[in-house]
Design an enzyme around this catalytic site. Structure first.
Site, PDB file in Angstrom:
ATOM      1  N   ARG B  53       0.766  -1.027   0.023  1.00  0.00           N
ATOM      2  CA  ARG B  53       0.162   0.089   0.052  1.00  0.00           C
ATOM      3  C   ARG B  53       0.703   1.266  -0.024  1.00  0.00           C
ATOM      4  O   ARG B  53       2.038   1.135   0.131  1.00  0.00           O
ATOM      5  CB  ARG B  53      -1.109  -0.101   1.100  1.00  0.00           C
ATOM      6  CG  ARG B  53      -0.569  -0.798   2.462  1.00  0.00           C
ATOM      7  CD  ARG B  53       0.335  -0.184   3.104  1.00  0.00           C
ATOM      8  NE  ARG B  53       0.239   1.211   3.476  1.00  0.00           N
ATOM      9  CZ  ARG B  53       1.446   1.859   3.838  1.00  0.00           C
ATOM     10  NH1 ARG B  53       2.615   1.386   3.779  1.00  0.00           N
ATOM     11  NH2 ARG B  53       1.276   3.031   4.007  1.00  0.00           N
ATOM     12  N   ASP B 243      -2.004  10.918  -1.606  1.00  0.00           N
ATOM     13  CA  ASP B 243      -2.525  10.133  -2.838  1.00  0.00           C
ATOM     14  C   ASP B 243      -2.880  10.847  -3.962  1.00  0.00           C
ATOM     15  O   ASP B 243      -2.574  10.226  -5.174  1.00  0.00           O
ATOM     16  CB  ASP B 243      -3.536   9.066  -2.187  1.00  0.00           C
ATOM     17  CG  ASP B 243      -3.113   8.202  -1.206  1.00  0.00           C
ATOM     18  OD1 ASP B 243      -2.828   8.569   0.070  1.00  0.00           O
ATOM     19  OD2 ASP B 243      -2.934   7.198  -1.467  1.00  0.00           O
TER      20      ASP B 243
END
Lengths: 353, 353
Positions: B53, B243
């Site tokens: 991740r 992100d």
């Protein structure tokens, strides 16, 4: 409120002169177990280990602690020592201090052999007063929900809450939850966003369970998600409890309350604190004066729950030796609080809301 | 960075033409296990289950996913399908989309029998570029730490971070952690406040572990405690990752970032986002346009960790049937962000900071 349909309080005397009964909240929602507290030490442990928690409830349980202490040793030095032990269990909630000091003060006027009996009557009266006070808080909060429900054309009013300021934090009804329970009874539709409230997960474990037992629609979230929900416009109102309120309206409450209040203010969503007037500490002006309890780092490193096989178990989520800091409360400044919902009515706080 | 003193990357090829190796981050910090990904399906599962991740890392792992896909089926329809599958694993981080689309675009110019080999070279180059980019971010961030360290008379600079924007979220160094690792190497003292980052606890499980392996002083906190620390004046600077960043400087990052940014602004503490320029999505203006991934409610209801006996175990913290909502990211508006630390330098964002 109810457990499997049967009305319960969160603390009660088994019978006059008998043990004090509480539900062990460290096992909820996985097991409902009643603990019988027979002596002062049992009460001290129940408060320290958070078998009972919540400012109003620990006030009343501590009052019953004075009753058990008086049954063991009704002498003045005995009661003074007991009061000191009870007061030192948890520093932030002011209710505990008021309850214990008030009962000690009364007891010193009575003959030692009357003290246990008369303290029992007083403690029982405090428990009943808490129930009435919360019902009144509920009535005032219900009006806010009714107004919003009309504005939303009958769609559910979406309320964000934090921690458990519920039935389990009081003797009955709860503070922040009292308006929700009344709304549900009177057909005003509500939906409750429950933030889990790390590190002890009182939201995930207790508030969800209470609301579920009463059949009130709710959704659990990580504490981190509260800001996102408010940004999306999915929250109409915030209701939280309080452990201590200063003269200028700063509110000490469960750690994380301040972050929710910041996000509510940023989104223009009203943020209400529901608490009895006994939570007000007139001795303090600013929130910085409130003593903030620090609890064990293990509450951050370890999490309790139930395994797939149904065993209540604790697991460690960090490396074994990671240092951790665990302040149990924070202070929300008055400027972020729309109003206080007390048993006497709703008091506006922030100037510009 | 290092595991038990030995330098590691978070993704690497076992040998040219060989499997892609990653550390299974769902088992950290309790066990260090390397997974060998041999085909596209292994990569899809590793990303979906969050064995890997972090925006930069999933970009590079997805690039290696294209390599494995080309070894299985280098045809144009085969690679187009693979790219589509990879892009749909996780919607919020833009790096994954860039990496996969860029490689697909290049591959279509090559003869099918060259694609696997040339994609491998390209993916390896992306991995190396990530490392260089993070080192450059570290250099720029280090200057901020140096300045604060001087202002504090050599006392440790106290940095709050959220989630894991660390070595494990990238190929090496991390984004938000790169300045910390460099500071540590160069003798600038730092202390890191690590917020645990529910629901998946990347702070508690990954950031603490990384910092511990590098010997950097740190303290774990519940997410709820960040506001309290900022109020107390115990934080000098916030460093988080990203992100996706929009043209106007709104930052999508791990859920809860927004709450920390609000508290930092309220306390007047600088809030920096460390991210490579590849995180910028020039197609989007406002943060509201970023797709926010919703993950399984079970990530909120269940927590993973290790028992006292050393077994990795999951426990449920709520009643079994409690509904839960699990948005994985939120958007911090540009007005709350002091600056972006990129490989090219520090870009101011908020007008008035």
């Amino acid at each position: 409120v109810r457990i499997r349909g049967i009305p319960h309080r969160s603390v009660w005397l088994e019978h006059p002169g008998g043990p004090v009964c509480v539900i062990d909240q460290t096992l909820l929602p996985h097991r409902v177990e009643v603990r019988r507290l027979r002596q002062l030490d049992d009460v001290l442990r129940a408060i320290l280990e958070m078998q009972v928690r919540g400012a109003p409830l620990i006030g009343v349980v501590a009052a019953f602690g004075m009753v058990l202490a008086a049954r063991e040793d009704p002498s003045t030095p005995g009661l003074e020592t007991a009061a000191q032990q009870l007061r030192s269990t948890r520093p932030t909630a002011v209710n505990l201090e008021w309850a214990v000091s008030g009962l000690l003060h009364s007891a010193l006027d009575w003959a030692p052999d009357e003290r246990a009996f008369r303290l029992e009557t007083e403690a029982q009266r405090m428990a009943d007063a808490d129930v009435e006070s919360n019902r009144a808080i509920g009535r005032h909060g219900l009006e806010l929900l009714r107004t919003l429900s009309l504005q939303r054309g009958g769609a559910p009013v979406r309320v964000l809450t934090h921690c458990n300021a519920g039935w389990l934090a009081t003797v009955d009804w709860g503070t922040a939850t009292a308006p929700l329970y009344l709304a549900h009874q009177e057909g005003v539709p509500v939906h409750v966003w429950v933030s889990e409230t790390r590190p002890r997960n009182q939201g995930a474990a207790l508030t969800t369970w209470e609301l579920g037992e009463e059949g009130i629609s709710h959704t659990l979230l990580a504490d981190n998600a509260a800001g996102y929900l408010l940004q999306q416009g999915w929250v109409d109102l915030c209701f939280v409890g309080a452990d201590r309120i200063t003269r200028q309206g700063d509110v000490a409450n469960k750690i994380g309350t301040y972050l929710k209040a910041l996000a509510a203010a940023d989104a223009g969503v009203p943020f209400y604190v529901a608490a009895p007037t006994s939570t007000l500490d007139r001795r303090l002006s600013a929130g910085a004066e409130v003593p903030i309890e620090r609890r064990s780092p293990d509450e951050v490193r370890w999490v309790s729950g139930v395994t797939r096989e149904g065993h209540v178990e604790s697991i460690r989520i960090s490396p074994p030796s990671t240092p951790a800091l665990n302040p149990a409360f924070d202070v929300t400044p008055a400027r972020l609080i729309t109003g206080l919902i007390t048993e006497e009515g709703i008091v506006p706080v922030a100037q510009d809301s």
